[in-house]
Design a protein around this motif. Structure first.
Motif, mmCIF file in Angstrom:
data_model
loop_
_atom_site.group_PDB
_atom_site.id
_atom_site.type_symbol
_atom_site.label_atom_id
_atom_site.label_comp_id
_atom_site.label_asym_id
_atom_site.label_seq_id
_atom_site.Cartn_x
_atom_site.Cartn_y
_atom_site.Cartn_z
ATOM 1 N N GLY A 1 0.843 -1.200 0.000
ATOM 2 C CA GLY A 1 0.000 0.000 0.000
ATOM 3 C C GLY A 1 0.874 1.244 0.000
ATOM 4 O O GLY A 1 2.102 1.166 0.154
ATOM 5 N N SER A 2 0.246 2.406 -0.142
ATOM 6 C CA SER A 2 1.025 3.648 -0.165
ATOM 7 C C SER A 2 1.574 3.981 1.230
ATOM 8 O O SER A 2 2.624 4.624 1.360
ATOM 9 N N THR A 3 0.897 3.508 2.261
ATOM 10 C CA THR A 3 1.257 3.881 3.637
ATOM 11 C C THR A 3 2.697 3.524 4.033
ATOM 12 O O THR A 3 3.380 4.353 4.633
ATOM 13 N N MET B 1 1.686 -9.861 4.135
ATOM 14 C CA MET B 1 0.349 -10.181 4.648
ATOM 15 C C MET B 1 -0.647 -10.622 3.594
ATOM 16 O O MET B 1 -1.565 -11.372 3.891
ATOM 17 N N ASP B 2 -0.482 -10.181 2.341
ATOM 18 C CA ASP B 2 -1.520 -10.544 1.379
ATOM 19 C C ASP B 2 -1.032 -10.475 -0.068
ATOM 20 O O ASP B 2 0.062 -9.985 -0.346
ATOM 21 N N TYR C 1 1.567 -7.678 -5.373
ATOM 22 C CA TYR C 1 2.291 -7.296 -4.159
ATOM 23 C C TYR C 1 3.724 -7.831 -4.194
ATOM 24 O O TYR C 1 4.606 -7.294 -3.509
ATOM 25 N N GLY D 1 -0.764 -1.933 7.525
ATOM 26 C CA GLY D 1 -1.513 -0.711 7.216
ATOM 27 C C GLY D 1 -2.986 -1.040 7.429
ATOM 28 O O GLY D 1 -3.323 -2.145 7.844
ATOM 29 N N ILE D 2 -3.859 -0.089 7.131
ATOM 30 C CA ILE D 2 -5.297 -0.397 7.228
ATOM 31 C C ILE D 2 -6.037 0.188 6.033
ATOM 32 O O ILE D 2 -5.614 1.184 5.447
ATOM 33 N N HIS E 1 -10.054 -2.392 7.518
ATOM 34 C CA HIS E 1 -9.578 -3.771 7.322
ATOM 35 C C HIS E 1 -8.073 -3.839 7.515
ATOM 36 O O HIS E 1 -7.341 -2.905 7.183
ATOM 37 N N ALA F 1 -4.724 -6.218 6.579
ATOM 38 C CA ALA F 1 -4.399 -7.107 5.461
ATOM 39 C C ALA F 1 -5.610 -7.050 4.530
ATOM 40 O O ALA F 1 -6.079 -5.957 4.212
ATOM 41 N N PHE F 2 -6.187 -8.180 4.138
ATOM 42 C CA PHE F 2 -7.423 -8.116 3.353
ATOM 43 C C PHE F 2 -8.564 -8.718 4.162
ATOM 44 O O PHE F 2 -9.463 -9.352 3.628
ATOM 45 N N ARG G 1 -7.359 2.897 -8.156
ATOM 46 C CA ARG G 1 -6.359 3.892 -8.552
ATOM 47 C C ARG G 1 -5.089 3.241 -9.093
ATOM 48 O O ARG G 1 -4.328 3.872 -9.816
ATOM 49 N N LYS H 1 -8.248 7.893 6.679
ATOM 50 C CA LYS H 1 -8.178 6.773 7.627
ATOM 51 C C LYS H 1 -8.809 7.128 8.992
ATOM 52 O O LYS H 1 -8.787 6.323 9.917
HETATM 53 C C1 GLP Z 1 -4.964 -2.837 0.705
HETATM 54 C C2 GLP Z 1 -4.047 -3.829 1.406
HETATM 55 C C3 GLP Z 1 -3.870 -3.477 2.857
HETATM 56 C C4 GLP Z 1 -3.466 -2.025 2.986
HETATM 57 C C5 GLP Z 1 -4.560 -1.167 2.405
HETATM 58 C C6 GLP Z 1 -4.290 0.329 2.550
HETATM 59 O O1 GLP Z 1 -6.300 -3.089 0.959
HETATM 60 N N1 GLP Z 1 -4.514 -5.161 1.323
HETATM 61 O O2 GLP Z 1 -2.894 -4.329 3.416
HETATM 62 O O3 GLP Z 1 -3.242 -1.733 4.332
HETATM 63 O O4 GLP Z 1 -4.684 -1.484 1.037
HETATM 64 O O5 GLP Z 1 -3.624 0.852 1.461
HETATM 65 P P1 GLP Z 1 -2.938 2.266 1.475
HETATM 66 O O6 GLP Z 1 -1.736 2.139 2.353
HETATM 67 O O7 GLP Z 1 -2.564 2.529 0.049
HETATM 68 O O8 GLP Z 1 -3.932 3.227 2.014
#
Ligand code: GLP
Length: 265
Positions: A42-44, A71-72, A85, A137-138, A143, A145-146, A172, A208
């Motif tokens: 993820g971008s986080t 994680m996924d 990923y 991240g979330i 959520h 992970a997924f 995106r 978030k």
């Molecule tokens: C996806 C991933 C998550 C991640 C989330 C947030 O859903 N499966 O693991 O935490 O995106 O993404 P971002 O960090 O880009 O907001």
């Protein structure tokens, strides 16, 4: 639960990278056993990974004795797809650090038997000694992970169906077309994440804020799967000011005061 609040994502990412590096160094100083870490995409985490890369290059930390499990992963997306990923992790971390290739674990979303792949992943985590630390991240709906809303807080690694909301948020990365986002993914479960000795969740930005309010002040519930962190003995959320915009003023003051008292400021 601890909540570390920083001015922005740059400061929060520095805190997180330095904390992870300190934990890796702390274990390396007293044991030959590998440091086992769970990692997210993820971008986080991008700025956190950039700082870890800088630290590896500067000799401030080494991943030679680190074993990682992501994680996924999406189901059915070719590994070489730029939005897999696998591609993400190599681009933003693994290609720039000294973690041995055999220590890197990412779920295979193209495995002939996805169920067997999930079972083998849980066994490999256990064989490595379990997680020292899980970095997550979330999603905007809370959520982890997924593990979408209404995933069991006792869940383990499995195939999951993504919600329309998550596919739209992730569109995106797929030409803005939610239907190009795979409909299924493989994900460690909430219980897999919470099995770690320590869990660090990172979240930046106002998008978030609702998820963090539910996770921190709401009841522990499958509605917001990251709220499972409330039952963890060593759970920390690292976030920026925007991401705590929905917290009660008193909750905000509480976490600030605890951090100041513990750091002696
Ligand atoms: C996806 C991933 C998550 C991640 C989330 C947030 O859903 N499966 O693991 O935490 O995106 O993404 P971002 O960090 O880009 O907001």
């Amino acid at each position: 639960m601890k909540v570390i609040i920083r001015k922005n994502s740059a400061e929060g990412s520095l805190w997180t990278a330095h904390y992870i590096a300190a934990k890796i160094n702390e274990k390396a100083a007293k044991s030959d056993k590998p440091f086992v870490i769970g990692l997210c995409t993820g971008s986080t985490p991008i700025e956190t990974y950039a700082e870890l890369i800088r630290m590896v290059k500067a000799g401030e930390v080494s991943f030679k004795n680190v074993i990682s499990f992501n994680m996924d992963e999406y189901v059915g997306l070719p590994v070489e797809h730029p939005e897999s990923y696998h591609s993400f992790m190599h681009k933003y971390l693994f290609d720039h650090i000294d973690e041995p290739a055999e220590n890197i674990h990412i779920l295979d979303g193209n495995a002939p038997d996805l169920g067997a792949e999930c079972e083998a992943y849980e066994k490999a985590i256990a064989a490595a000694g379990g997680f020292d630390l899980f970095l997550g991240g979330i999603g905007e709906d809370g959520h982890i992970a997924f593990n979408e809303p209404f995933s069991s807080l006792e869940s383990r690694t499995r195939v999951v169906t993504l919600t329309r909301d998550t596919r739209e948020v992730n569109a995106r990365f797929f030409d803005g077309d939610w239907e190009k986002v795979p409909a299924q993914a493989m994900s460690v479960g909430v219980a897999t994440v919470l099995s770690a000795k320590e869990v660090i969740i990172i979240a930046w930005g106002s998008k978030k804020a609702r998820a963090l309010k539910d996770a921190i002040e709401g009841p522990m519930s499958h509605y917001c799967t990251v709220s499972g962190l409330q039952a963890h003995p060593a759970g920390t959320i690292v976030c920026d000011e925007q991401a705590v915009g929905e917290l009660k003023v008193n909750s905000y003051r509480y976490f600030k005061a605890i951090e100041a008292a513990e750091s002696g400021k």
